[in-house]
Design a protein around this motif. Structure first.
Motif, mmCIF file in Angstrom:
data_model
loop_
_atom_site.group_PDB
_atom_site.id
_atom_site.type_symbol
_atom_site.label_atom_id
_atom_site.label_comp_id
_atom_site.label_asym_id
_atom_site.label_seq_id
_atom_site.Cartn_x
_atom_site.Cartn_y
_atom_site.Cartn_z
ATOM 1 N N LYS A 129 -2.509 2.116 -4.163
ATOM 2 C CA LYS A 129 -1.487 1.197 -3.472
ATOM 3 C C LYS A 129 -0.438 1.061 -4.434
ATOM 4 O O LYS A 129 0.647 0.724 -3.680
ATOM 5 C CB LYS A 129 -2.251 -0.344 -3.535
ATOM 6 C CG LYS A 129 -3.414 -0.600 -2.665
ATOM 7 C CD LYS A 129 -3.962 -1.863 -2.753
ATOM 8 C CE LYS A 129 -5.275 -2.046 -1.954
ATOM 9 N NZ LYS A 129 -5.580 -3.306 -1.969
ATOM 10 N N VAL A 130 -0.214 1.632 -5.678
ATOM 11 C CA VAL A 130 0.993 1.282 -6.332
ATOM 12 C C VAL A 130 2.160 2.371 -5.692
ATOM 13 O O VAL A 130 1.722 3.518 -5.432
ATOM 14 C CB VAL A 130 0.637 1.916 -7.853
ATOM 15 C CG1 VAL A 130 0.250 3.445 -8.135
ATOM 16 C CG2 VAL A 130 2.281 1.612 -8.699
ATOM 17 N N TYR A 183 4.469 -2.755 -7.041
ATOM 18 C CA TYR A 183 3.633 -2.873 -5.696
ATOM 19 C C TYR A 183 4.505 -3.455 -4.509
ATOM 20 O O TYR A 183 5.199 -4.441 -5.062
ATOM 21 C CB TYR A 183 2.083 -3.482 -5.855
ATOM 22 C CG TYR A 183 1.274 -2.965 -6.599
ATOM 23 C CD1 TYR A 183 0.276 -2.229 -6.235
ATOM 24 C CD2 TYR A 183 1.428 -3.035 -8.087
ATOM 25 C CE1 TYR A 183 -0.761 -1.579 -7.048
ATOM 26 C CE2 TYR A 183 0.422 -2.362 -8.722
ATOM 27 C CZ TYR A 183 -0.543 -1.739 -8.333
ATOM 28 O OH TYR A 183 -1.395 -0.955 -9.160
ATOM 29 N N CYS A 208 4.766 -5.508 -0.946
ATOM 30 C CA CYS A 208 3.703 -6.388 -0.400
ATOM 31 C C CYS A 208 4.445 -7.438 0.463
ATOM 32 O O CYS A 208 5.668 -7.425 0.484
ATOM 33 C CB CYS A 208 2.752 -6.768 -1.507
ATOM 34 S SG CYS A 208 3.746 -7.934 -2.936
#
Length: 499
Positions: free
Chosen positions: A333-334, A360, A362
């Motif tokens: 996800k990074v 990240y 988001c």
């Protein structure tokens, strides 16, 4: 509610927001005038906005990396006026991690060919030729723009997955003007030529840059101190909750101050001129009386991408030499990883350790954003190990910072919505909005600062269109539905070529 009474021999200027744009507006105003006194209000406990420098047990880290590089002379001058000898020169080293291999960025031809292999190289070249012969006729989206310049194959490898990770939506839903603004002046032939010849005139690919030795926040802490020394004020823990107007003139703002122990009081602050850098969507909802319903509705269609960074302290020195690495792999996800010692050794109190920022992208309220700090430490540590950069067991400490509204989103609705909002804001006689979120434009720091400088000069009688900063002629030709009635000042056209 208390009311501030103002002296008649000064011109009070109210500045909303203590980030780069707000502080630059105040600094420029004081530089050019002895009678205009700025009062800056910042909702958080720190100045610098997204360019601040956070600290944890002596470790200093950015909210993302912030290079100090520009072709805008006024901005360059201010940086050096404020920082003096506290700038260091940093050599850029950055790579792309994709399919378990590292690609140099900017492109190095033998590194790229060696990683991707002769067959895929042949396919990329064939795809590029195909799209040059038969390009997409409409460049409405980011995908259209990139495919026409790089070909579909290279787009699939290096643009699609990473762009979706950053923005949370497919590149086919992002406006092409974001690409024109952020990666302008670059194509596959130019990238290859740069790799072979060493030439490079693309600002996003510069090989070295300047950087404050203690991080970008050092710049804005010094600017705050200079504003105060010259008689202005910069007040943190001071949230602007209402902007009061009488027709087309703003008369005052309501500010909620609070102390560290939680005590609050509200103050009404009057002013003659107002400069805003808070997110324009929030700004529209702060007006009393409110703007027309269609303006409020348009503001509600403006979207933002949020961001968080998990800084991991390792029990050994740097696991990689890069300033940062782009992580294209969809298996983690990074999105990007910073190595803060590679920016400045003074960012670390212990040179036998490493400070690694796992970034990240988001949305506020989603699973990532809502995760506990401990869960985020676990995720970031495991992903660092999965990428082969360090072991999770090497992590000895961590810090988490969440940053709402880090990036204005260029989706399919944003431009019409922003045109409606900006059209109404331009009718206000003594109110200007500047900066990344104040203009809802993904500007770098230098162009946010330039918009603020122009706002300050407008207060003193000049006539600059702050909405035209970092909007180049090619951008107008490709994306404007009709010509603007008000041309950009020649200085803006001449100097808006950085980053």
């Amino acid at each position: 509610m208390g009311v501030s009474h103002l002296k008649k021999d000064i011109v009070p200027v109210v500045v909303i927001g203590g980030g780069p744009a707000g502080l630059t507006a105040a600094y420029e105003l004081q530089k050019l005038s002895d009678t205009h006194v700025p009062r800056v209000f910042e909702a958080s406990d720190m100045v610098g906005g997204i360019s601040r420098t956070e600290t944890h047990k002596g470790y200093r880290f950015d909210i993302g990396g912030h290079r100090f590089f520009t072709k805008v002379r006024e901005v360059e001058d201010m940086w050096h006026e404020v920082m003096g000898d506290d700038f260091i020169t940093v050599q850029r080293l950055s790579r792309i991690f994709y399919r378990n291999k590292f690609y140099d960025y900017p492109l190095r031809i033998f590194n790229a060919l060696g990683n991707i292999g002769p067959y895929e190289t042949y396919k990329i070249i064939g795809s590029f030729i195909k799209w040059k012969i038969r390009p997409r006729q409409q460049e409405d989206t980011f995908e259209d723009w990139v495919v026409n310049r790089f070909g579909g194959r290279l787009y699939m490898h290096f643009f699609h997955s990473y762009t979706k990770k950053v923005w949370g939506i497919p590149p086919s839903e992002i406006r092409a003007d974001w690409a024109a603004q952020r990666i302008k002046n670059l194509s596959l032939p130019k990238a290859v030529w740069n790799a072979i010849s060493g030439a490079n005139d693309t600002a996003s690919l510069i090989e070295e840059f300047q950087y404050p030795r203690l991080g970008p926040g050092m710049m804005w802490e010094k600017t705050r101190d200079l504003i105060r020394e010259k008689g202005g004020s910069v007040e943190t823990h001071s949230e602007v909750i209402q902007v009061n107007r009488d027709g087309n003139r703003v008369t005052s703002i309501d500010v909620r101050h609070w102390t560290e122990d939680g005590e609050k009081h509200t103050e009404r602050v009057e002013g003659e001129e107002f400069v805003n850098s808070m997110a324009v969507r929030d700004l529209i909802h702060a007006f009393d009386p409110p703007p027309p319903p269609e303006v409020v509705e348009a503001a509600d269609r403006l979207r933002y991408r949020d961001f968080l960074i998990v800084t991991l302290i390792l029990d050994h020195a740097d696991p990689f030499p890069d300033n940062w690495i782009y992580i294209h792999s969809p298996q983690v996800k990074v999105g990007r990883i910073q190595n803060f010692r590679a920016w400045s050794a003074e960012m670390l109190p212990d040179q036998n350790t490493a400070s690694i920022g796992m970034e990240y992208f988001c949305q506020k309220g989603d699973g990532l954003w809502s995760s506990s700090d401990e869960d985020l430490r676990h995720l970031a540590s495991e992903e660092l190990e999965k990428l082969g950069l360090a072991k999770a067991s090497d992590v000895i400490d961590h810090a988490v910072i969440r940053q709402p509204k880090a990036y204005p989103v260029y989706d399919s609705e944003y431009k019409d919505a922003l045109d409606t909002v900006s059209g109404w804001l331009k009718t206000l006689e003594n109110f200007q909005t500047v900066g990344r979120n104040g203009l809802h434009r993904y500007n770098n720091q230098d162009h946010s600062m330039l918009s603020a400088m122009y706002a300050a000069r407008n207060i003193l009688g000049e006539d600059h269109d702050v909405w035209d900063v970092n909007v180049e002629r090619s951008y107008h030709e490709e994306f404007e539905a009709k010509p603007k009635k008000k041309a950009a000042p020649q200085s803006a056209v001449r100097k808006s070529t950085a980053l």
